[in-house]
Design a protein around this motif. Structure first.
Motif, mmCIF file in Angstrom:
data_model
loop_
_atom_site.group_PDB
_atom_site.id
_atom_site.type_symbol
_atom_site.label_atom_id
_atom_site.label_comp_id
_atom_site.label_asym_id
_atom_site.label_seq_id
_atom_site.Cartn_x
_atom_site.Cartn_y
_atom_site.Cartn_z
ATOM 1 N N LYS A 56 5.699 2.372 1.946
ATOM 2 C CA LYS A 56 5.826 2.685 0.519
ATOM 3 C C LYS A 56 5.205 4.054 0.209
ATOM 4 O O LYS A 56 5.769 4.840 -0.548
ATOM 5 C CB LYS A 56 5.164 1.600 -0.317
ATOM 6 C CG LYS A 56 5.315 1.817 -1.804
ATOM 7 C CD LYS A 56 4.805 0.653 -2.604
ATOM 8 C CE LYS A 56 4.988 0.983 -4.075
ATOM 9 N NZ LYS A 56 5.280 -0.124 -4.893
ATOM 10 N N GLN A 57 4.040 4.355 0.807
ATOM 11 C CA GLN A 57 3.407 5.655 0.586
ATOM 12 C C GLN A 57 4.290 6.787 1.099
ATOM 13 O O GLN A 57 4.455 7.807 0.431
ATOM 14 C CB GLN A 57 2.035 5.698 1.263
ATOM 15 C CG GLN A 57 0.984 4.843 0.599
ATOM 16 C CD GLN A 57 -0.272 4.731 1.426
ATOM 17 O OE1 GLN A 57 -0.211 4.443 2.625
ATOM 18 N NE2 GLN A 57 -1.410 4.951 0.798
ATOM 19 N N GLU A 74 7.556 6.681 1.492
ATOM 20 C CA GLU A 74 8.730 6.734 0.612
ATOM 21 C C GLU A 74 8.411 7.500 -0.671
ATOM 22 O O GLU A 74 9.205 8.330 -1.134
ATOM 23 C CB GLU A 74 9.175 5.307 0.280
ATOM 24 C CG GLU A 74 10.433 5.233 -0.560
ATOM 25 C CD GLU A 74 10.835 3.792 -0.835
ATOM 26 O OE1 GLU A 74 11.320 3.535 -1.951
ATOM 27 O OE2 GLU A 74 10.658 2.928 0.047
ATOM 28 N N GLU A 75 7.221 7.247 -1.260
ATOM 29 C CA GLU A 75 6.824 7.948 -2.484
ATOM 30 C C GLU A 75 6.671 9.455 -2.246
ATOM 31 O O GLU A 75 7.095 10.268 -3.045
ATOM 32 C CB GLU A 75 5.515 7.371 -3.024
ATOM 33 C CG GLU A 75 5.692 6.013 -3.654
ATOM 34 C CD GLU A 75 4.361 5.359 -4.053
ATOM 35 O OE1 GLU A 75 3.309 6.031 -3.930
ATOM 36 O OE2 GLU A 75 4.384 4.208 -4.487
ATOM 37 N N SER A 81 10.111 11.027 -1.835
ATOM 38 C CA SER A 81 10.896 11.053 -3.074
ATOM 39 C C SER A 81 10.561 12.291 -3.903
ATOM 40 O O SER A 81 11.374 12.755 -4.685
ATOM 41 C CB SER A 81 10.678 9.789 -3.903
ATOM 42 O OG SER A 81 9.371 9.776 -4.435
ATOM 43 N N ASN A 82 9.371 12.850 -3.721
ATOM 44 C CA ASN A 82 8.955 14.058 -4.447
ATOM 45 C C ASN A 82 9.234 15.326 -3.666
ATOM 46 O O ASN A 82 8.941 16.419 -4.125
ATOM 47 C CB ASN A 82 7.460 13.983 -4.795
ATOM 48 C CG ASN A 82 7.145 12.854 -5.732
ATOM 49 O OD1 ASN A 82 7.927 12.541 -6.609
ATOM 50 N ND2 ASN A 82 6.018 12.213 -5.521
#
Length: 85
Positions: free
Chosen positions: A75-76, A78-79, A82-83
């Motif tokens: 998840k980290q 992916e975050e 995404s930026n």
């Protein structure tokens, strides 16, 4: 996560907590009691040695902060991606 106090007053921090905070043996911790709870805070941030190298399989550049770097969850990652522009 639970841990115990040894007969010598020692407490073992579980591996996931140490990894998340990037703690290694010998790192200083500040200890205090706050509202009836024990609070441990890393004493100082350790500078990390950053290195860029070429991955032998892909030929792409890779950024490494060493084998002791904290692990990131999917998840980290992916975050972060995404930026990414």
């Amino acid at each position: 996560m639970k841990t115990r106090v040894s007969t010598k007053g020692r407490v073992v921090l579980p591996v996931p907590i140490r990894r998340q905070l990037g703690l290694r043996a010998g790192d200083p911790l500040d200890a205090k009691v706050h509202r009836g709870r024990i609070v441990l805070t890393p004493g100082r941030a350790r500078p990390q040695k950053v290195r860029v190298f070429t991955d032998p399989l892909t030929g792409l550049p890779v950024l490494s902060v060493g084998p002791e770097a904290p692990l990131l969850s999917s998840k980290q990652v992916e975050e972060m991606l995404s930026n990414f522009p």
